[in-house]
Design a protein around this motif. Structure first.
Motif, short mmCIF file in Angstrom:
data_model
loop_
_atom_site.label_atom_id
_atom_site.label_comp_id
_atom_site.label_asym_id
_atom_site.label_seq_id
_atom_site.Cartn_x
_atom_site.Cartn_y
_atom_site.Cartn_z
N PRO A 1 0.65 -1.24 0.04
CA PRO A 1 -0.08 -0.02 0.00
C PRO A 1 0.78 1.40 0.14
CG PRO A 1 -0.82 -1.55 1.61
CD PRO A 1 0.48 -2.18 1.11
N SER A 2 0.42 2.31 -0.61
CA SER A 2 0.99 3.60 -0.60
C SER A 2 0.00 4.66 -0.93
CB SER A 2 2.13 3.51 -1.62
OG SER A 2 2.53 4.95 -1.98
N THR A 3 0.17 5.93 -0.35
CA THR A 3 -0.68 6.84 -0.90
C THR A 3 0.31 8.11 -1.48
OG1 THR A 3 -2.27 6.87 0.75
CG2 THR A 3 -2.30 9.16 -0.21
N ARG A 4 1.09 8.44 -0.64
CA ARG A 4 2.05 9.77 -0.95
C ARG A 4 3.09 9.21 -2.26
NH1 ARG A 4 0.41 10.50 3.49
NH2 ARG A 4 0.58 8.30 3.86
N THR A 5 3.85 8.05 -2.05
CA THR A 5 4.74 7.94 -2.76
C THR A 5 4.21 7.57 -4.39
OG1 THR A 5 6.12 6.98 -0.93
CG2 THR A 5 6.86 6.31 -3.18
N GLN A 6 3.21 6.62 -4.48
CA GLN A 6 2.63 6.32 -5.69
C GLN A 6 2.04 7.47 -6.23
OE1 GLN A 6 -0.99 4.14 -5.60
NE2 GLN A 6 -0.59 3.28 -7.47
N LEU B 1 15.18 0.15 2.77
CA LEU B 1 15.45 1.51 2.19
C LEU B 1 14.21 1.93 1.42
CD1 LEU B 1 18.76 0.81 0.77
CD2 LEU B 1 18.62 2.00 2.64
N HIS B 2 14.27 3.47 1.50
CA HIS B 2 13.25 4.21 0.78
C HIS B 2 13.91 5.63 0.30
CE1 HIS B 2 9.52 5.99 -0.27
NE2 HIS B 2 8.88 5.71 0.67
N PRO B 3 14.65 5.44 -0.70
CA PRO B 3 15.41 6.52 -1.31
C PRO B 3 14.77 7.73 -1.80
CG PRO B 3 15.71 4.83 -2.92
CD PRO B 3 15.05 4.10 -1.75
N HIS C 1 7.95 13.72 9.27
CA HIS C 1 7.48 12.37 9.36
C HIS C 1 7.20 12.24 8.16
CE1 HIS C 1 5.03 9.26 10.27
NE2 HIS C 1 4.79 9.46 11.62
N PRO C 2 7.46 10.78 7.67
CA PRO C 2 7.45 10.36 6.08
C PRO C 2 5.80 10.25 5.90
CG PRO C 2 8.20 8.62 7.43
CD PRO C 2 8.17 9.87 8.18
N LEU C 3 5.20 9.87 7.11
CA LEU C 3 3.60 9.90 6.94
C LEU C 3 3.30 8.40 6.26
CD1 LEU C 3 2.27 13.36 6.11
CD2 LEU C 3 2.44 12.23 8.17
N1 CP Z 1 5.89 8.44 2.86
C1 CP Z 1 5.42 7.32 2.06
O1 CP Z 1 6.21 6.58 1.61
O2 CP Z 1 4.07 7.32 2.09
P1 CP Z 1 3.11 6.12 1.59
O3 CP Z 1 3.37 5.07 2.00
O4 CP Z 1 1.84 6.69 1.70
O5 CP Z 1 3.73 6.07 0.03
#
Ligand code: CP
Ligand code: ASP
Length: 360
Positions: free
Chosen positions: A52-57, A132-134, A265-267
């Motif tokens: 799942p993802s909101t921001r990154t995607q 990781l999450h570059p 905060h990456p959220l």
């Molecule tokens: N910061 C971040 O990666 O958010 P998502 O998991 O919503 O993509």
């Protein structure tokens, strides 16, 4: 050495000068976005989100659309042929033949590097398990550069799930590349930073302290990086319940912090930052998420321009009979993967997940 395309698997695969170029380009995009509105016309980005993802995607997708390109992909592997048992190699091979750049998020450490090994276009790591999450780190760097004006000489507190938080691992590795940064690691003993990241701190001679109390640590900080307890990485619900709610940043804690503290905060947030903190001008996390779109525009442009030297994907060598000791490493799921390790002697470093393995 094995090279492939201009991938982004780990930010530290590239020199700091390369990150700085991205930050400068993102700054230019922020000042004049219309100048870039056709820069990727005719190009296609594939987003393969196994998690799942909101921001990154959505920020990657928006970034590509704002550059004039188009997007394909899935956000739920259950609606793709992954549900029929297709392996990572085949899915990547196929989609990298359709798209000009692939953005991948996956629940397993090392998976995106594994995918990049056989991809026919650049692959960008949008988060590989607890590793990781570059591109979150690029987002964090841009936020600090724009809001604080510098990336050195800071005391940075990381609070929460330092064990499983991939954003923490990537950001610590990046901040060690800037002068005079000090690190305060605030977590329960169970969720402390993995040894291989502490080794990065020690090897570079960086000052770091490990504490359990946020109240007393907050007073000295220039940056506080709050994180969510990563429920999906726990082996049982009971283990998660024991850690849940360990740290909650609220206005009473903020009252003891510096006036120019930046709270990141990456959220997504669960309960680790009280809603009341949102109105504090030092709360930067919503702005941070928006910076994420601009830095991803800069990254897509750079990768598709393809004029930079790609980083090596594999710098070590194959050890056919050696298994990685990390049960969460992709090599235990995708049996066809060559067992690549760095180093020699009694301890080897897995090329996919970076964990140390004792030689059999
Ligand atoms: N910061 C971040 O990666 O958010 P998502 O998991 O919503 O993509
Ligand atoms: N969104 C970030 C990540 O995917 C942080 C989090 O999920 O807590 O790693």
């Amino acid at each position: 050495m094995i090279y492939n395309n201009l991938n982004l698997i780990d930010l530290n695969d590239y020199p700091v000068s390369w990150w700085e170029k991205l930050l400068t380009l993102a700054h230019e995009i922020i000042s004049d976005p219309s100048k870039y509105s056709k820069a990727c016309e005719g190009k296609i980005m594939g987003t393969l989100f196994y998690e799942p993802s909101t921001r990154t995607q959505m920020s990657f997708q928006t970034a590509m659309l704002r550059l004039g390109g188009t997007i394909i992909g899935f956000d739920n592997p259950a609606t793709s042929s992954v549900a029929k048992g297709e392996n990572l190699k085949d899915t990547t091979k196929i989609v990298s033949g359709y798209a000009d750049v692939v953005v991948m998020r996956h629940p397993t450490a090392g998976s995106v590097k594994a995918a990049a090994l056989t991809a026919d276009c650049p692959v960008i790591n949008a988060g590989d398990g607890g590793h990781l999450h570059p591109t979150q780190t690029l987002t964090d760097l841009l936020t600090l550069k724009e809001e604080k004006g510098h990336l050195d000489n800071m005391t940075i507190g990381f609070c929460g799930d330092l064990k499983n938080g991939r954003t923490v691992h990537s950001l610590i590795k990046a901040m060690t590349c800037y002068k005079n940064n000090k690190f305060v690691l605030i977590s329960t003993p169970e969720l402390c930073l993995p040894t291989y990241i502490k080794d990065v701190l020690s090897a570079g001679g960086h000052t770091f302290t490990e504490v359990t109390d946020l109240d007393s640590a907050i007073t000295d900080l220039d940056v506080l990086y709050m994180t969510r307890i990563q429920r999906e990485r726990f082996s049982s619900a009971e283990e998660y319940e024991k850690q849940k709610g360990s740290y909650i940043l609220d206005c009473s804690k903020m009252a003891h912090a510096k006036g120019d503290l930046v709270v990141l905060h990456p959220l997504p947030r669960v309960d680790e930052i009280a809603i009341e903190v949102d109105d504090d001008p030092r709360a930067m996390y919503f702005k941070q998420a928006k910076y994420g779109m601009y830095i991803r525009m800069a990254l897509i442009l750079t990768v598709l321009k393809n004029s930079d030297k790609p980083a090596a994907l594999i710098t070590g060598s194959e050890h056919i009979h050696q298994q990685c000791s990390n049960p969460k490493c992709i090599t235990h799921q995708e049996a066809y993967l060559p067992h690549y390790f760095r180093g020699e002697g009694t301890t080897l470093e897995c090329e996919y997940c970076d964990e140390r393995t004792l030689v059999k």
